[in-house]
Write an enzyme that holds these catalytic residues in place. Structure first.
Site, PDB file in Angstrom:
ATOM      1  N   ASN A  68      -5.526  12.192   0.606  1.00 25.22           N
ATOM      2  CA  ASN A  68      -4.587  11.379   1.387  1.00 25.22           C
ATOM      3  C   ASN A  68      -5.409  10.596   2.417  1.00 25.22           C
ATOM      4  O   ASN A  68      -6.633  10.743   2.504  1.00 25.22           O
ATOM      5  CB  ASN A  68      -3.535  12.270   2.054  1.00 25.22           C
ATOM      6  CG  ASN A  68      -2.377  11.466   2.631  1.00 25.22           C
ATOM      7  OD1 ASN A  68      -1.799  10.616   1.942  1.00 25.22           O
ATOM      8  ND2 ASN A  68      -2.034  11.684   3.883  1.00 25.22           N
ATOM      9  N   LYS A  69      -4.732   9.775   3.175  1.00 21.47           N
ATOM     10  CA  LYS A  69      -5.389   8.896   4.154  1.00 21.47           C
ATOM     11  C   LYS A  69      -6.434   9.633   4.985  1.00 21.47           C
ATOM     12  O   LYS A  69      -6.211  10.763   5.410  1.00 21.47           O
ATOM     13  CB  LYS A  69      -4.302   8.293   5.057  1.00 21.47           C
ATOM     14  CG  LYS A  69      -4.756   7.408   6.176  1.00 21.47           C
ATOM     15  CD  LYS A  69      -5.671   6.293   5.739  1.00 21.47           C
ATOM     16  CE  LYS A  69      -5.116   5.471   4.590  1.00 21.47           C
ATOM     17  NZ  LYS A  69      -6.163   4.643   3.929  1.00 21.47           N
ATOM     18  N   GLN A 108      -1.572   2.399  10.034  1.00 18.91           N
ATOM     19  CA  GLN A 108      -0.323   2.518   9.274  1.00 18.91           C
ATOM     20  C   GLN A 108       0.731   3.318  10.050  1.00 18.91           C
ATOM     21  O   GLN A 108       1.924   3.075   9.911  1.00 18.91           O
ATOM     22  CB  GLN A 108      -0.578   3.195   7.920  1.00 18.91           C
ATOM     23  CG  GLN A 108      -1.327   2.342   6.919  1.00 18.91           C
ATOM     24  CD  GLN A 108      -2.815   2.559   6.973  1.00 18.91           C
ATOM     25  OE1 GLN A 108      -3.381   2.903   8.004  1.00 18.91           O
ATOM     26  NE2 GLN A 108      -3.499   2.360   5.854  1.00 18.91           N
ATOM     27  N   ARG A 144      -7.383  -0.523  -6.655  1.00 15.62           N
ATOM     28  CA  ARG A 144      -7.664   0.564  -5.698  1.00 15.62           C
ATOM     29  C   ARG A 144      -7.868   1.848  -6.499  1.00 15.62           C
ATOM     30  O   ARG A 144      -7.098   2.123  -7.423  1.00 15.62           O
ATOM     31  CB  ARG A 144      -6.528   0.734  -4.683  1.00 15.62           C
ATOM     32  CG  ARG A 144      -6.449  -0.430  -3.693  1.00 15.62           C
ATOM     33  CD  ARG A 144      -5.534  -0.105  -2.526  1.00 15.62           C
ATOM     34  NE  ARG A 144      -6.189   0.725  -1.538  1.00 15.62           N
ATOM     35  CZ  ARG A 144      -5.544   1.276  -0.494  1.00 15.62           C
ATOM     36  NH1 ARG A 144      -4.242   1.114  -0.352  1.00 15.62           N
ATOM     37  NH2 ARG A 144      -6.198   2.007   0.392  1.00 15.62           N
ATOM     38  N   ARG A 187       0.867  -1.178   0.000  1.00 12.82           N
ATOM     39  CA  ARG A 187       0.000   0.000   0.000  1.00 12.82           C
ATOM     40  C   ARG A 187       0.906   1.232   0.000  1.00 12.82           C
ATOM     41  O   ARG A 187       2.123   1.132   0.099  1.00 12.82           O
ATOM     42  CB  ARG A 187      -1.016  -0.018   1.156  1.00 12.82           C
ATOM     43  CG  ARG A 187      -0.589  -0.650   2.423  1.00 12.82           C
ATOM     44  CD  ARG A 187       0.535   0.045   3.112  1.00 12.82           C
ATOM     45  NE  ARG A 187       0.269   1.467   3.314  1.00 12.82           N
ATOM     46  CZ  ARG A 187       1.161   2.393   3.563  1.00 12.82           C
ATOM     47  NH1 ARG A 187       2.451   2.063   3.625  1.00 12.82           N
ATOM     48  NH2 ARG A 187       0.846   3.659   3.732  1.00 12.82           N
ATOM     49  N   GLY A 188       0.253   2.417  -0.118  1.00 12.25           N
ATOM     50  CA  GLY A 188       1.020   3.643  -0.291  1.00 12.25           C
ATOM     51  C   GLY A 188       1.082   3.929  -1.785  1.00 12.25           C
ATOM     52  O   GLY A 188       1.422   3.030  -2.577  1.00 12.25           O
ATOM     53  N   ALA A 189       0.734   5.169  -2.161  1.00 10.74           N
ATOM     54  CA  ALA A 189       0.517   5.472  -3.584  1.00 10.74           C
ATOM     55  C   ALA A 189       1.687   5.088  -4.497  1.00 10.74           C
ATOM     56  O   ALA A 189       1.484   4.341  -5.473  1.00 10.74           O
ATOM     57  CB  ALA A 189       0.146   6.948  -3.737  1.00 10.74           C
ATOM     58  N   ASP A 222      -2.099  10.822  -2.131  1.00 11.86           N
ATOM     59  CA  ASP A 222      -2.487   9.777  -3.085  1.00 11.86           C
ATOM     60  C   ASP A 222      -2.859  10.342  -4.443  1.00 11.86           C
ATOM     61  O   ASP A 222      -2.771   9.648  -5.462  1.00 11.86           O
ATOM     62  CB  ASP A 222      -3.647   8.959  -2.524  1.00 11.86           C
ATOM     63  CG  ASP A 222      -3.130   8.011  -1.454  1.00 11.86           C
ATOM     64  OD1 ASP A 222      -2.942   8.465  -0.321  1.00 11.86           O
ATOM     65  OD2 ASP A 222      -2.859   6.838  -1.779  1.00 11.86           O
TER      66      ASP A 222
END
Ligand code: MRU
Length: 282
Positions: free
Chosen positions: A197-198, A146, A53, A19-21, A187
């Site tokens: 973002n998150k 995270q 995603r 995960r993570g862009a 993201d």
């Protein structure tokens, strides 16, 4: 985890093994190389990976970059270039720190989210190397933690002083004067600078504005989406409510959009960009 087809790579992205862009983009690139080696239907492989995603624009960006040459060599060079971009933007972002800076970060925008080094955590690393960073407050980042599981681990590996906090503790610690700046990854950044973002990033940016604390976004150019005019056009992933509770009805938006006016600067590998972002972003 071992993946042997594009569909398995897509599953790994969907279930957040990766995960993570930027890391999602890099992984999708390797997925396309794997599909080509397997002689899979490449259009179908791209469709399955693209659907894994929705929010990080790095995913369609990487798939487009692989279209002409879906080889392992191309995926590797895309991966290496992404890590180089992280190093360059971290060096630019470190200029925003002053001696003794106490930073706050959200989610994980480190090596684990980018294929190496990190964006927001890369900035923290570069600032620490220059002796400018005193301490990092790490939002635990509900619901999947995270921050508490990944960012804290990365900072520990680097010997950077840090403390995990409940997301809801950020406001009171800002009010007590314990935060000099907030730095996060992204993201997807729309043409006007609105940034997805998150989930929880928007609340942090509002809190930072109230306390007159600069809020910085650090992200590679692969996260810029010039085709999307503003944040209202960014697709926001809604994940399985069971990640919060299986007992009660729940909602689980995984990202939010921080409006550009709340962002003091966006840092890419090209430098530190200030508002108006329509003009300053590359
Ligand atoms: O749901 P995740 O863990 O993929 O969300 C990750 C984030 O929101 C990160 O902050 C973002 O991708 C930037 S990573 C350099």
């Amino acid at each position: 985890m071992r993946c042997s087809s594009a569909a398995e790579v897509a599953d790994a992205i969907r279930t957040m093994v990766v995960r993570g862009a930027p890391a999602i983009g890099v992984t999708a690139a390797y997925g396309m190389a794997l599909a080509a080696l397997n002689e899979e239907d490449l259009a179908e492989a791209e469709r399955v990976l693209a659907a894994s995603r929705p929010t990080a624009v790095n995913l369609p960006w990487a798939l487009a970059a692989m279209r002409d040459e879906p080889t392992p060599e191309r995926a590797r060079s895309l991966h290496e270039e992404e890590v180089q971009r992280c190093r360059r933007m971290a060096a630019h972002a470190a200029e925003l720190f002053h001696p003794g800076t106490r930073a706050l970060t959200h989610c994980n925008a480190g090596g684990l989210a980018t294929g190496g080094y990190g964006s927001a955590v890369g900035a923290l690393r570069a600032a620490a190397e220059r002796g400018l960073l005193e301490h990092v407050l790490v939002d635990e980042t509900r619901p999947l933690l995270q921050g508490a599981r990944l960012t804290a681990w990365e900072l520990e590996q680097d010997g950077i002083p840090h403390a995990v906090i409940a997301d809801s503790a950020a406001g009171s610690l800002m009010a007590r004067g314990e935060v000099d700046l907030v730095v996060t990854g992204a993201d997807r950044i729309a043409a006007n600078g609105d940034t997805a973002n998150k989930i929880g990033t928007y609340s942090l940016a509002v809190l930072a504005a109230h306390h007159r604390i600069p809020f910085y976004v650090v992200a590679p150019s692969s996260t810029l989406d010039r085709a999307t005019q503003d944040g209202s056009g960014i697709p926001i992933e809604e994940r399985d409510p069971a990640e919060l509770t299986e007992r009660f009805p729940a909602r689980n938006p995984a990202f939010d959009v921080t409006p550009a006016p709340l962002i003091a600067a966006i840092v890419t590998e090209g430098g530190v960009h200030r508002p108006p972002y329509e003009e300053s972003l590359p």
